[in-house]
Design a protein around this motif. Structure first.
Motif, short mmCIF file in Angstrom:
data_model
loop_
_atom_site.label_atom_id
_atom_site.label_comp_id
_atom_site.label_asym_id
_atom_site.label_seq_id
_atom_site.Cartn_x
_atom_site.Cartn_y
_atom_site.Cartn_z
N PRO A 148 2.85 -5.76 -1.34
CA PRO A 148 2.15 -4.49 -1.09
C PRO A 148 3.13 -3.33 -1.18
O PRO A 148 4.33 -3.51 -0.94
CB PRO A 148 1.63 -4.64 0.34
N PHE A 149 2.64 -2.15 -1.56
CA PHE A 149 3.48 -0.97 -1.46
C PHE A 149 2.74 0.10 -0.65
O PHE A 149 1.54 0.18 -0.67
CB PHE A 149 3.98 -0.46 -2.82
N TYR A 150 3.54 0.86 0.08
CA TYR A 150 3.02 1.82 1.04
C TYR A 150 3.54 3.22 0.74
O TYR A 150 4.60 3.38 0.16
CB TYR A 150 3.46 1.44 2.46
N ASP A 151 2.78 4.21 1.16
CA ASP A 151 3.21 5.59 1.14
C ASP A 151 2.96 6.13 2.54
O ASP A 151 1.80 6.19 2.99
CB ASP A 151 2.45 6.40 0.10
N ARG A 152 4.03 6.47 3.24
CA ARG A 152 3.94 6.96 4.62
C ARG A 152 3.14 6.00 5.51
O ARG A 152 2.21 6.40 6.21
CB ARG A 152 3.37 8.36 4.66
N HIS A 153 3.45 4.74 5.40
CA HIS A 153 2.86 3.67 6.21
C HIS A 153 1.39 3.41 5.90
O HIS A 153 0.70 2.76 6.68
CB HIS A 153 3.03 3.96 7.71
N VAL A 154 0.91 3.91 4.77
CA VAL A 154 -0.48 3.66 4.34
C VAL A 154 -0.43 2.79 3.09
O VAL A 154 0.23 3.14 2.11
CB VAL A 154 -1.22 4.98 4.05
N LEU A 155 -1.11 1.65 3.13
CA LEU A 155 -1.16 0.75 1.99
C LEU A 155 -1.80 1.46 0.80
O LEU A 155 -2.89 2.02 0.91
CB LEU A 155 -1.97 -0.50 2.33
N LYS A 156 -1.11 1.46 -0.33
CA LYS A 156 -1.60 2.14 -1.53
C LYS A 156 -1.93 1.19 -2.67
O LYS A 156 -2.66 1.53 -3.58
CB LYS A 156 -0.56 3.16 -2.02
N TYR A 182 -0.41 -2.71 -4.86
CA TYR A 182 0.43 -3.91 -4.94
C TYR A 182 1.30 -3.86 -6.18
O TYR A 182 0.90 -3.33 -7.21
CB TYR A 182 -0.45 -5.16 -4.99
#
Length: 96
Positions: free
Chosen positions: A83-91, A93
């Motif tokens: 998974p990848f996140y932006d500011r702790h929000v899942l955006k 994979y």
């Protein structure tokens, strides 16, 4: 200075060139499993990723094979999904 010397443009271009030319397949998808980016190697290993009609099915197959090794022709391919996140929000994979 940043605008005059196009520092951000150069950094972004360098990242794109490096990722597109690494010898591993790399793909980025959003939360709906829609492709955001496919590097050249991933497109060669899985040509289905290059076509809108077949990419969704291939993405689903790759995600379902996370942490497995599959055979593509005579080549063994290890699949890794993160998974990848932006500011702790899942955006989305990344698929290697």
């Amino acid at each position: 200075m940043i605008i005059k010397f196009r520092i951000f443009d150069s950094a972004q271009t360098a990242k794109e060139v490096i990722i597109d030319n690494i010898l591993e397949g790399f793909c980025v998808v959003d939360l709906n499993k829609k492709i955001l980016f496919v590097n050249g190697m991933a497109g060669r290993i899985f040509p289905e990723l290059n076509e809108k009609e077949t990419s969704e099915k291939m993405i689903a197959q790759l995600i379902s094979k996370n942490k497995e090794t599959i055979m593509v022709g005579k080549q063994r391919i290890a699949i890794r999904v993160s998974p990848f996140y932006d500011r702790h929000v899942l955006k989305g994979y990344t698929i290697w």
